[in-house]
Motif scaffolding. Sequence first.
Motif, PDB file in Angstrom:
ATOM      1  N   ALA A 276      29.868 -21.714  28.911  1.00  0.00           N
ATOM      2  CA  ALA A 276      29.609 -22.762  28.204  1.00  0.00           C
ATOM      3  C   ALA A 276      29.979 -22.790  26.786  1.00  0.00           C
ATOM      4  N   SER A 277      29.852 -21.661  26.315  1.00  0.00           N
ATOM      5  CA  SER A 277      30.241 -21.843  24.891  1.00  0.00           C
ATOM      6  C   SER A 277      31.764 -21.919  24.355  1.00  0.00           C
ATOM      7  N   ARG A 278      32.604 -21.671  25.427  1.00  0.00           N
ATOM      8  CA  ARG A 278      33.983 -21.746  25.083  1.00  0.00           C
ATOM      9  C   ARG A 278      34.466 -22.880  25.853  1.00  0.00           C
ATOM     10  N   GLY A 279      33.605 -23.521  26.880  1.00  0.00           N
ATOM     11  CA  GLY A 279      34.254 -24.738  27.806  1.00  0.00           C
ATOM     12  C   GLY A 279      35.313 -24.187  28.769  1.00  0.00           C
ATOM     13  N   TYR A 321      26.630 -14.895  33.449  1.00  0.00           N
ATOM     14  CA  TYR A 321      27.031 -15.518  31.896  1.00  0.00           C
ATOM     15  C   TYR A 321      25.639 -15.559  31.355  1.00  0.00           C
ATOM     16  N   ASN A 322      25.518 -14.976  30.143  1.00  0.00           N
ATOM     17  CA  ASN A 322      24.275 -15.101  29.312  1.00  0.00           C
ATOM     18  C   ASN A 322      24.466 -16.218  28.267  1.00  0.00           C
ATOM     19  N   ASP A 323      23.725 -17.455  28.714  1.00  0.00           N
ATOM     20  CA  ASP A 323      23.766 -18.644  27.814  1.00  0.00           C
ATOM     21  C   ASP A 323      23.157 -18.445  26.491  1.00  0.00           C
ATOM     22  N   THR A 324      22.347 -17.351  26.359  1.00  0.00           N
ATOM     23  CA  THR A 324      21.625 -17.146  25.119  1.00  0.00           C
ATOM     24  C   THR A 324      22.670 -16.713  24.122  1.00  0.00           C
ATOM     25  N   GLU A 325      23.216 -15.570  24.475  1.00  0.00           N
ATOM     26  CA  GLU A 325      24.371 -14.921  23.770  1.00  0.00           C
ATOM     27  C   GLU A 325      25.780 -15.822  23.595  1.00  0.00           C
ATOM     28  N   GLY A 326      25.770 -16.516  24.845  1.00  0.00           N
ATOM     29  CA  GLY A 326      27.236 -17.171  25.145  1.00  0.00           C
ATOM     30  C   GLY A 326      28.280 -15.969  25.401  1.00  0.00           C
ATOM     31  N   GLU A 327      27.852 -15.141  26.262  1.00  0.00           N
ATOM     32  CA  GLU A 327      28.741 -13.999  26.782  1.00  0.00           C
ATOM     33  C   GLU A 327      28.641 -13.788  28.059  1.00  0.00           C
ATOM     34  N   THR A 328      29.715 -13.084  28.559  1.00  0.00           N
ATOM     35  CA  THR A 328      29.659 -12.826  30.082  1.00  0.00           C
ATOM     36  C   THR A 328      29.730 -11.353  30.280  1.00  0.00           C
ATOM     37  N   TYR A 329      28.791 -10.706  31.495  1.00  0.00           N
ATOM     38  CA  TYR A 329      28.550  -9.530  31.399  1.00  0.00           C
ATOM     39  C   TYR A 329      29.028  -9.248  33.209  1.00  0.00           C
ATOM     40  N   MET A 330      29.472  -7.992  33.184  1.00  0.00           N
ATOM     41  CA  MET A 330      29.789  -7.293  34.716  1.00  0.00           C
ATOM     42  C   MET A 330      28.877  -6.388  34.826  1.00  0.00           C
ATOM     43  N   PHE A 331      28.535  -6.312  36.184  1.00  0.00           N
ATOM     44  CA  PHE A 331      27.456  -5.151  36.514  1.00  0.00           C
ATOM     45  C   PHE A 331      28.371  -4.572  37.491  1.00  0.00           C
ATOM     46  N   VAL A 332      28.630  -3.116  37.486  1.00  0.00           N
ATOM     47  CA  VAL A 332      29.350  -2.601  38.324  1.00  0.00           C
ATOM     48  C   VAL A 332      28.965  -1.318  39.104  1.00  0.00           C
ATOM     49  N   TYR A 333      29.340  -1.247  40.345  1.00  0.00           N
ATOM     50  CA  TYR A 333      29.139   0.393  40.771  1.00  0.00           C
ATOM     51  C   TYR A 333      30.503   0.648  41.321  1.00  0.00           C
ATOM     52  N   TYR A 376      21.229 -14.745  35.075  1.00  0.00           N
ATOM     53  CA  TYR A 376      20.691 -14.683  33.730  1.00  0.00           C
ATOM     54  C   TYR A 376      19.715 -15.742  34.029  1.00  0.00           C
ATOM     55  N   ASP A 377      18.085 -15.241  33.624  1.00  0.00           N
ATOM     56  CA  ASP A 377      17.119 -15.905  33.386  1.00  0.00           C
ATOM     57  C   ASP A 377      16.821 -16.409  32.080  1.00  0.00           C
ATOM     58  N   SER A 378      17.274 -17.576  31.801  1.00  0.00           N
ATOM     59  CA  SER A 378      17.292 -17.851  30.180  1.00  0.00           C
ATOM     60  C   SER A 378      16.009 -18.158  29.608  1.00  0.00           C
ATOM     61  N   TYR A 396      16.317  -5.074  39.386  1.00  0.00           N
ATOM     62  CA  TYR A 396      16.112  -4.824  37.943  1.00  0.00           C
ATOM     63  C   TYR A 396      16.154  -5.728  37.084  1.00  0.00           C
ATOM     64  N   SER A 397      15.657  -5.573  35.804  1.00  0.00           N
ATOM     65  CA  SER A 397      15.900  -6.496  34.583  1.00  0.00           C
ATOM     66  C   SER A 397      16.715  -5.617  33.770  1.00  0.00           C
ATOM     67  N   TYR A 398      17.784  -6.375  33.292  1.00  0.00           N
ATOM     68  CA  TYR A 398      18.693  -5.869  32.037  1.00  0.00           C
ATOM     69  C   TYR A 398      18.381  -6.794  30.938  1.00  0.00           C
ATOM     70  N   ASN A 399      18.086  -6.150  29.752  1.00  0.00           N
ATOM     71  CA  ASN A 399      17.982  -7.017  28.509  1.00  0.00           C
ATOM     72  C   ASN A 399      19.254  -6.607  27.566  1.00  0.00           C
ATOM     73  N   SER A 400      20.162  -7.521  27.640  1.00  0.00           N
ATOM     74  CA  SER A 400      21.239  -7.200  26.989  1.00  0.00           C
ATOM     75  C   SER A 400      21.198  -7.030  25.303  1.00  0.00           C
ATOM     76  N   SER A 401      19.945  -7.502  24.924  1.00  0.00           N
ATOM     77  CA  SER A 401      19.734  -7.271  23.218  1.00  0.00           C
ATOM     78  C   SER A 401      19.405  -5.789  23.025  1.00  0.00           C
ATOM     79  N   THR A 402      18.635  -5.417  23.987  1.00  0.00           N
ATOM     80  CA  THR A 402      18.173  -3.902  23.846  1.00  0.00           C
ATOM     81  C   THR A 402      19.212  -2.921  24.723  1.00  0.00           C
TER      82      THR A 402
END
Length: 555
Positions: A276-279, A321-333, A376-378, A396-402
């Motif tokens: 959303a941040s980059r449309g 997508y993390n709409d707080t940061e405006g960034e996309t994360y990938m969780f990988v095995y 992502y739970d905004s 699991y919860s993942y906090n991207s800020s920490t």
Amino acid sequence: MPGYSFFAKTDKEGKFNIIYIPAGEYTLRIEKTPFTYEKEVTLLENTTLNVGEITIQTDTDAPITTASKDSADFRNPLCVSLTANETATTYFTTDGSNPTVSATFQYPPSLSTCGSTANCPICITTSKTLKYLSVDSSGNVEDVRVNFYFYNEKWSDPADSTAPATTMTVNGSTLSESSTLLTGDASVVLSVNEGATIYYTTDGSVPTTSSSKFEFAQNITQTTTIRYFAVDYASNVESVKTKTINILDWHSVSYSGSPPKSQYDYNTAKGMVYDASRGKILFYCHNDSGSSPCGTWTYSQGAWTQLASTALTISRNAVAYNDTEGETYMFVYPSGSGNSDYKTYKFGYTANVWTEVKSGGPSKPSNPVNGISAAYDSSSKIFLVVMSIGNTIQTYSYNSSTNQYALLNTITGDSADPTSFYRMVYDPSRSRVIAYGRVPPTAGNGLTFIGATFEFYSGTWHKVVTNEVPTLETPIYDSRRQLVYGFAADNQDTANSDSWYYTGSDWVKASPPLSKPKARKSPFIVYDAANQKTIIFGGTDRFGQLLNDMWEYRP
């Protein structure tokens, strides 16, 4: 004496005898059937009354009845009342027959509301012939009087200077807003509050009195702007009104460039999100074998652009997508064997690469991972990451800020519950993550959907028992309609492309659109909040044919 009554009767010739009456107050009463006359009199002194000869007049005049409304043309409900010029009983009819002296025709009847008039005795709404007469207390009967009231829809009050008001209803509901959003055909009706002619257009042009006249309901099958106004029979002109009927439908999209379709079948690690941040859409895919990676792409305004061709070492993954940061994360095995560290990546647009931000976090699994899902739970500003290992689901919860993980919940699936959450989506209107479950296939590469719906709140998953159990691909959150929406999957032996939405307690099939994408497995689906449309891309059909078509669900 005062206080006493003295009676005198006339003789046959109407003469009174001479009567002596003491001073005092008396009531003078003269009776001659059927009439009675009384008058209070005061005698100041003793009196000898010699009335002499009197003549009593007999009432032979019939009463006169007047209607509150004379004969006239009318358009709006007409309230009529009847009034006699003396004490009398009035009788009437409105069916053209002559009234008789009968309780059946006695006025007034029961009162009712007539247009804007309350407690109306006679309400005229259609052409009527009103006949009426009255009978007074002397028995004098009035001749029948007649008024004619003619309904005329083109009648206009010469004093009318008020413009008419037109109302639009769509599928039986009044449309008060400037537009509406529907998932199927619309039956549109225009109505006006008085006798008038309605003119309208559906091509966006301003209507005039040369435009089409509205005479019957219009069936709208695609997004249409209707402009309309009315002119009443006094030539008062309404201002033009504009309403837009938005009909949601699937639209095939032509585009330039695309990821190679051979790389995004159901055996690939993949993911697609709306940034959303980059449309724009961010897309990643990678074959299990590690060969011929299709890499990372963006899609915007009809064009696919490859940003990177480098492949990550991936067996199972989820992209969110993390709409707080405006960034996309990938969780990988990383690999198919057990005891491997999880990896967490974030995509950087500056260098167009996936950057590892964390290795580890969740415990190393002792068995291969069946799948990973993330949302992502905004409201809580955390990712929910679900690892499916055997018949166990770890959340699991993942906090991207920490950059920290925390185990929230572990559940073990059985024959009635999923052993992995195939897709997850966050519903901001209800502040909950919604998951749709599956169980691993017993044979072949197909997926076995059990249609189990779960919601995550209060630190754990809660199963929602729904009446409808559609086989859904990736649910998305439609911010325009504020509901979770899903596209039905092609589940091996069935081929359908229905759309469903989630009410919080059940899945409801949306009205069928005019056109549908081909039924498919494992398509990529996102919601473009900026342009308020759902986008579906790729997947495989029920026969294993790879698809790379693109559709948008929008007005």
